[in-house]
Structure formats: C-alpha cells, structure tokens
Design a protein around this motif. Structure first.
Motif, PDB file in Angstrom:
ATOM      1  N   ALA A   1       4.236   8.210   7.435  1.00  9.22           N
ATOM      2  CA  ALA A   1       3.932   7.034   6.611  1.00  9.22           C
ATOM      3  C   ALA A   1       3.876   5.776   7.480  1.00  9.22           C
ATOM      4  CB  ALA A   1       4.991   6.885   5.518  1.00  9.22           C
ATOM      5  N   LEU A   2       4.789   5.672   8.432  1.00  9.48           N
ATOM      6  CA  LEU A   2       4.781   4.485   9.295  1.00  9.48           C
ATOM      7  C   LEU A   2       3.557   4.466  10.205  1.00  9.48           C
ATOM      8  CD1 LEU A   2       8.559   4.097  10.117  1.00  9.48           C
ATOM      9  CD2 LEU A   2       7.084   2.302   9.188  1.00  9.48           C
TER      10      LEU A   2
ATOM     11  N   PRO B   1      21.465   3.035  -5.850  1.00  6.77           N
ATOM     12  CA  PRO B   1      21.426   4.476  -5.572  1.00  6.77           C
ATOM     13  C   PRO B   1      20.084   4.960  -5.044  1.00  6.77           C
ATOM     14  CG  PRO B   1      21.175   4.094  -7.924  1.00  6.77           C
ATOM     15  CD  PRO B   1      21.281   2.738  -7.281  1.00  6.77           C
ATOM     16  N   VAL B   2      19.106   4.068  -4.986  1.00  7.37           N
ATOM     17  CA  VAL B   2      17.775   4.460  -4.494  1.00  7.37           C
ATOM     18  C   VAL B   2      17.281   3.380  -3.537  1.00  7.37           C
ATOM     19  CG1 VAL B   2      17.144   5.731  -6.585  1.00  7.37           C
ATOM     20  CG2 VAL B   2      16.607   3.294  -6.442  1.00  7.37           C
ATOM     21  N   ALA B   3      16.363   3.770  -2.675  1.00 11.96           N
ATOM     22  CA  ALA B   3      15.710   2.775  -1.815  1.00 11.96           C
ATOM     23  C   ALA B   3      14.799   1.931  -2.700  1.00 11.96           C
ATOM     24  CB  ALA B   3      14.899   3.480  -0.732  1.00 11.96           C
ATOM     25  N   LEU B   4      14.850   0.617  -2.534  1.00  9.19           N
ATOM     26  CA  LEU B   4      14.041  -0.275  -3.373  1.00  9.19           C
ATOM     27  C   LEU B   4      12.679  -0.496  -2.723  1.00  9.19           C
ATOM     28  CD1 LEU B   4      16.852  -2.888  -4.120  1.00  9.19           C
ATOM     29  CD2 LEU B   4      16.020  -1.084  -5.658  1.00  9.19           C
ATOM     30  N   SER B   5      11.638  -0.527  -3.554  1.00  8.30           N
ATOM     31  CA  SER B   5      10.277  -0.671  -3.014  1.00  8.30           C
ATOM     32  C   SER B   5       9.953  -2.090  -2.572  1.00  8.30           C
ATOM     33  CB  SER B   5       9.249  -0.248  -4.065  1.00  8.30           C
ATOM     34  OG  SER B   5       9.460   1.075  -4.427  1.00  8.30           O
TER      35      SER B   5
ATOM     36  N   HIS C   1       0.868  -1.176   0.000  1.00 11.41           N
ATOM     37  CA  HIS C   1       0.000   0.000   0.000  1.00 11.41           C
ATOM     38  C   HIS C   1       0.905   1.226   0.000  1.00 11.41           C
ATOM     39  CE1 HIS C   1      -2.829   3.028   1.762  1.00 11.41           C
ATOM     40  NE2 HIS C   1      -3.568   2.475   0.816  1.00 11.41           N
ATOM     41  N   ASP C   2       0.913   1.947  -1.121  1.00 14.03           N
ATOM     42  CA  ASP C   2       1.852   3.059  -1.295  1.00 14.03           C
ATOM     43  C   ASP C   2       3.272   2.555  -0.993  1.00 14.03           C
ATOM     44  OD1 ASP C   2      -0.255   4.673  -2.024  1.00 14.03           O
ATOM     45  OD2 ASP C   2      -0.642   5.290   0.040  1.00 14.03           O
ATOM     46  N   ALA C   3       4.003   3.256  -0.135  1.00 15.68           N
ATOM     47  CA  ALA C   3       5.385   2.840   0.134  1.00 15.68           C
ATOM     48  C   ALA C   3       5.475   1.890   1.319  1.00 15.68           C
ATOM     49  CB  ALA C   3       6.250   4.064   0.396  1.00 15.68           C
ATOM     50  N   ILE C   4       4.343   1.349   1.746  1.00 15.11           N
ATOM     51  CA  ILE C   4       4.328   0.450   2.911  1.00 15.11           C
ATOM     52  C   ILE C   4       4.190  -1.002   2.458  1.00 15.11           C
ATOM     53  CG2 ILE C   4       2.891  -0.277   4.879  1.00 15.11           C
ATOM     54  CD1 ILE C   4       4.426   2.206   5.571  1.00 15.11           C
ATOM     55  N   GLU C   5       4.989  -1.874   3.082  1.00 10.40           N
ATOM     56  CA  GLU C   5       4.805  -3.311   2.898  1.00 10.40           C
ATOM     57  C   GLU C   5       4.426  -3.896   4.257  1.00 10.40           C
ATOM     58  OE1 GLU C   5       7.214  -6.149   0.256  1.00 10.40           O
ATOM     59  OE2 GLU C   5       8.044  -6.556   2.236  1.00 10.40           O
ATOM     60  N   ILE C   6       3.307  -4.612   4.302  1.00  6.31           N
ATOM     61  CA  ILE C   6       2.858  -5.219   5.558  1.00  6.31           C
ATOM     62  C   ILE C   6       3.082  -6.726   5.461  1.00  6.31           C
ATOM     63  CG2 ILE C   6       0.927  -5.521   7.146  1.00  6.31           C
ATOM     64  CD1 ILE C   6      -0.157  -2.857   6.298  1.00  6.31           C
TER      65      ILE C   6
END
Ligand SMILES: Cc1cc2nc3c(=O)[nH]c(=O)nc-3n(C[C@H](O)[C@H](O)[C@H](O)COP(=O)(O)OP(=O)(O)OC[C@H]3O[C@@H](n4cnc5c(N)ncnc54)[C@H](O)[C@@H]3O)c2cc1C
Length: 495
Positions: A391-392, A471-475, A331-336
């Motif tokens: 976000a958290l 170079p970037v945070a991975l989703s 959900h968006d940038a969150i992984e549950i």
C-alpha cells in the motif's frame, strides 16, 4: 478528597475536566506534568502560533522517546529504522504543539470500533458524528447539515494556501481526482477519494486546542483545580480499588487521594502509568519488581500511521505562513500530505508525506524499568506486513506521479515507476499518531484493557480517556477524534 482526579491536562484531559466540572457538586482536580497557565494571555506565543510546532531540540514543552520504527526487512538494502517520538508536555498536551489538522474519522472506522466493543451503541457511526458536532464551531460550514456552529473549538480551512499545496492540488485535479471542499462532511456525503483543504482548529493564526478552548474559560470554577509541574508516578490501590495517586513535584514526592482516577496522559504515558501501577502482564511486571494488581494486555498492541517523506526540488515558490498541511489527498487507506513548507534549510526543497492510515502492523510498548523516569521501549513494527508495504509503495508511486506533473518540480529519479522496499526504509517516518495502547474492547476480547465507558477492567475506580483506548487504526489524524472521545465519555460519565 476530590471526586475525580484527572492525570494529564492534554487534549482529552482539558475537555473532560471542563465537562465534568459543569456539575458544581462534583470536585475535579487536574494534575499536569508540564506547565499550566490560568489565562490564555499568559501562554507563550510560540505555543499559540499555528505556524510553529514548538517541538525542536531545545523545546521545553515536550516528552521525548526513542522508538524503533522498523526492523530491517528481507530486502538487503533495508535497515533498522529508529526515530524520536515527541508528545506535548504542557497545558493542552500534544494538541498544544501539533499541526492543527482537525479531521473527523470516517464511518467505517466507527463501524469497526463499535464491533470491537461487542456492537456498542456508544461508538457506532450514528452515535459519534453528533458528538463531533457538539465540539466544533465550524467557521466555514457551521450552518450546513451535520455541522456544529456553537461548540468550543473553532474550525476553519485556509483561505490563503501556500503555493506548494496549491500546486499539488492542481496536479491532483488534473489527474482526475475530485475536490472535496469539506473533509468533515457528514458520512453520507463524504467521498472517500479526492483532495481538499484541511479543516484546522485555528482562528486568526492561533492554534486553539482544548486548553484555551475548553479548560481556561472555566478555570475559575470553585469545584475545579488545575496544577502543573506534577508528574504522577503510580496509581495507589486498596485491594482492587483505586484510592489516589503518588506524584513527584519539583523533586519532592507526595500523594493525592481521589474517589476516582481518570488517566488522560496520552497513549505512551497512560500505558506506562498503568504498568507501573501493577496493571499489565503479570510475568513481566514481576520481573521488574512491580506488585501485580490486575492482569491486562497494556501496551501489547498499538497502531500508528507510518509516513514516507518524498522530497522534490521546486525553485521560486514562497514558504507557507499557515499550518504545515493545508491540503490532503485521500486515496483508499493512503493520505498524501503536501507540506506547506520544507523541513530543511534549502527553501527550494519541498516534501510530500505519504501516510498509511489503516496499517496492519501492530506495535508494542513495554516498560524497561519500574523507575518512572525511564522511558518505555516502543517498537512500531512498521513495514512488517507485506500488504502495508504494497500500500505504501502504491501511495508513493501516486505521489511521485503527481509531483512530476507540477511544472518546474524535480523529483529524484528513484521515486518514479516501481518503488523499491529499501526506499520505504530509507525515508520512513511516523505521523506521531500512536494509539491503542490500552484498547477498548468487549469482555471476552483478550486484547482489551478498558470497557466501552473507558473503565479499566479488573480494577475499580480507574478509567483511561485518551487516544490509548482507540481499538482500531483511524483513517484520519486523531486529534478531532480524541476530543470526540472525551466529549462522549463526559456525556455518559454518570450514566
Ligand atoms: C508533533 C505532533 C503533531 C501532531 N499533529 C497532529 C495534527 O495536526 N492533527 C491530528 O489530528 N493529530 C496530530 N497529532 C496527534 C494528536 O495531537 C494527538 O494524538 C492527541 O493530541 C493526543 O491527545 P491525548 O489526550 O491522547 O494526549 P495528549 O494531548 O498528549 O495529553 C497527555 C497529557 O498528559 C500529560 N501527562 C503525561 N503523563 C503524565 C503524568 N504521569 N502525570 C501528569 N501528567 C502527565 C502530558 O504532559 C500531556 O499534557 C500530532 C502529535 C504530535 C506529537
């Protein structure tokens, strides 16, 4: 003298060694700090079992590092949060002790990655998704568009999920989230929001990382040698040209010559090795008595996925017997992540992890000593960004609502409604996905350490090929992407 010396037989190193030694005239030597085996039948069963992560206090298979995850925040109830990081120290590296989650990063990650390298064609979405396909043998979707069915790494989703994951998935469905049967679907058909079974590099209950999948099948090649229990302590230079490494093996020091050194020691040790070798911030290197070879922002920026553990009581359901995480909700940038089994002694206590996949906060790795046995200082700076905390909090509130909808689940009251910052600090952990200590970037990027082919800028004959360079945070979790990275570097190694 070897052509390529690979430091670290981990996730990236095993795959790269197998690929580079395909050319019989190219001599490849791999050195690994931990144990290596030449046949999969000799690998201890606790390393192969997918339902066991052999990282407990007695484990001989891991490096351990103290880390400061967060400094106390403005909320008076918050406190400094310290944790222990672990990394695999054996054939297969962290991929031999991990959870087996094998999910591709998403197209937006590679649009950002490619942009970070001046629009590099090597790392664009169009370039990387075919490379994931080369690695995988997808046992569920191999024949489907955008998938591979003849790569070295088996990929399968559970057919017998644990009750905790199933109940969470049912709650997500009831709340209106769509099911995503294939979390590795090609970008054009992958929904960004929804839940689904986790693709895992597991076959018949065995975790199949790049050690068993890539390196061991070709270990007999005459131009490939692999040696364990050898810890590289420094890269040796003549001027700005790497000529080999220094190492320690069973208490004795030695040197190895090489035409090219490829560092695959993982995001912590690769950065520490470059720094000890004189590649880093000149002022700090001199303070530690390390001669400077090239200035570079090694360790000055890293990212990792913070995770808040939300626990609840649910009596009478069986513990999972497969991998730790069989379902996830995006959900968006969150992984549950509803864990298939609890972490404590009480079988009725279950946990859902809420991870922020694209945090703004950047962490920092620094040497405290030139002594190679001294672990570096790691500061994650989790929760230092207000948008990360927001976000958290939203992710935790969503997870709590879904848990509350599970029949028979009892959540502590503090998790419902508005989640306080202090709760984030109290239950803060890390996903163990540290990346970006030796960032890839364009020539004018002051944060970049390596170029688009993973060659360390400012010196000759040294590359870093592992999660350090992202170079970037991975989703998504990084393992599949580390393999893709090594495969892509191998595809273009001689070019
Ligand atoms: C406990 C745990 C669980 C995880 N679960 C998942 C998951 O389920 N899914 C997912 O996507 N990601 C997961 N990750 C993250 C993922 O496994 C790693 O990000 C990935 O494997 C890193 O690959 P790498 O090649 O960068 O480094 P590694 O695989 O760690 O390899 C580095 C290797 O280099 C060796 N080495 C280091 N220094 C030296 C030296 N000086 N000399 C010689 N050898 C050296 C190490 O011993 C190691 O074998 C997990 C990580 C951990 C620690």
């Amino acid at each position: 003298m070897v052509d390529t010396l690979i430091v670290g037989a981990g996730t990236a190193g095993c795959l790269l060694a197998a690929r580079l030694s395909e050319r019989p005239e190219h001599r490849v030597h791999v050195v690994e700090a931990g144990p290596v085996w030449s046949d999969v039948r000799a690998v201890p069963s606790e390393v192969l079992r997918a339902d066991v992560m052999p990282i407990g206090p007695e484990s001989p298979w891991v490096w351990r590092y103290p880390a400061r995850l967060a400094d106390a925040g403005p909320d008076s109830g918050s406190r400094d949060v310290d944790a222990e990081l672990v990394r695999g120290r054996l054939l297969g590296g962290s991929g031999a002790v991990n959870g087996g989650y094998f999910v591709r990063a998403i197209a937006e990650d590679f649009a950002a990655w490619s942009a970070a390298v001046g629009g590099s064609a090597l790392w664009s979405p169009d370039a990387v998704f075919p490379v994931y396909r080369q690695i995988e043998r997808d046992l569920d979707f191999g024949a489907a568009p955008g998938h591979g069915d003849d790569g070295p790494v088996p990929v399968r989703r559970t057919s017998n999920p644990a009750p905790a994951g199933l109940e969470f998935a049912a709650a997500a469905a009831a709340a209106g989230f769509p099911e995503i049967p294939d979390l590795n679907a090609p970008p054009e058909s992958l929904p960004r929001i929804g839940f689904g079974p986790v693709p895992c590099n597991v076959e018949d209950g065995v975790l199949v990382g790049t050690g068993p999948a890539c390196l061991l099948p070709v270990a007999g090649r005459p131009n490939l040698t692999v040696a364990g229990a050898i810890t590289v302590t420094r890269i040796r230079f003549r001027g700005d040209r790497a000529v080999g490494v220094e190492f320690v093996a069973r208490g004795r020091a030695g040197v190895l010559d090489a035409d090219r050194v490829v560092v695959c020691a993982g995001a912590v040790e690769s950065a520490a090795l470059l720094l000890r070798s004189g590649i880093g911030d000149p002022t700090r290197l001199r303070e530690l008595g390390i001669p400077v070879v090239a200035p570079a922002p090694v360790g000055e920026w890293f990212t990792d996925h913070p995770e808040i553990g939300v626990e609840y009581r649910r009596a009478g359901i069986a513990r999972g017997t497969g991998v730790p995480v069989e379902y996830v909700l995006h959900h968006d940038a969150i992984e549950i992540r509803p864990y298939a089994f609890g972490f404590g002694a009480d079988p009725d206590t279950h946990r859902v992890g809420v991870a922020l996949m694209r945090p703004r906060a950047a962490g920092r790795l620094r040497l405290v000593s030139a002594d190679p046995t001294a672990p570096p200082r790691l500061e994650h700076r989790y929760l230092s960004s207000a948008s990360d905390r927001d976000a958290l909090r939203a992710g935790v509130a969503l997870a709590a609502d879904l848990i509350a909808a599970i029949p028979g689940a009892r959540l502590s009251p503090g998790w419902r409604g508005r989640v306080e910052d202090r709760a984030l600090y109290a239950d803060l952990a890390t996903s163990q996905h540290l990346s970006g200590t030796c960032r890839m970037g364009a020539a004018d990027d002051e944060r970049a350490v390596v170029d688009e082919r993973c060659r360390v800028r400012g010196v000759r004959g040294v590359s870093v090929v592992d999660l350090s360079v992202a170079p970037v945070a991975l989703s998504r979790g990084p393992q599949a992407t580390v393999m893709m990275l090594a495969q892509q570097v191998a595809n273009h190694f001689a070019a």
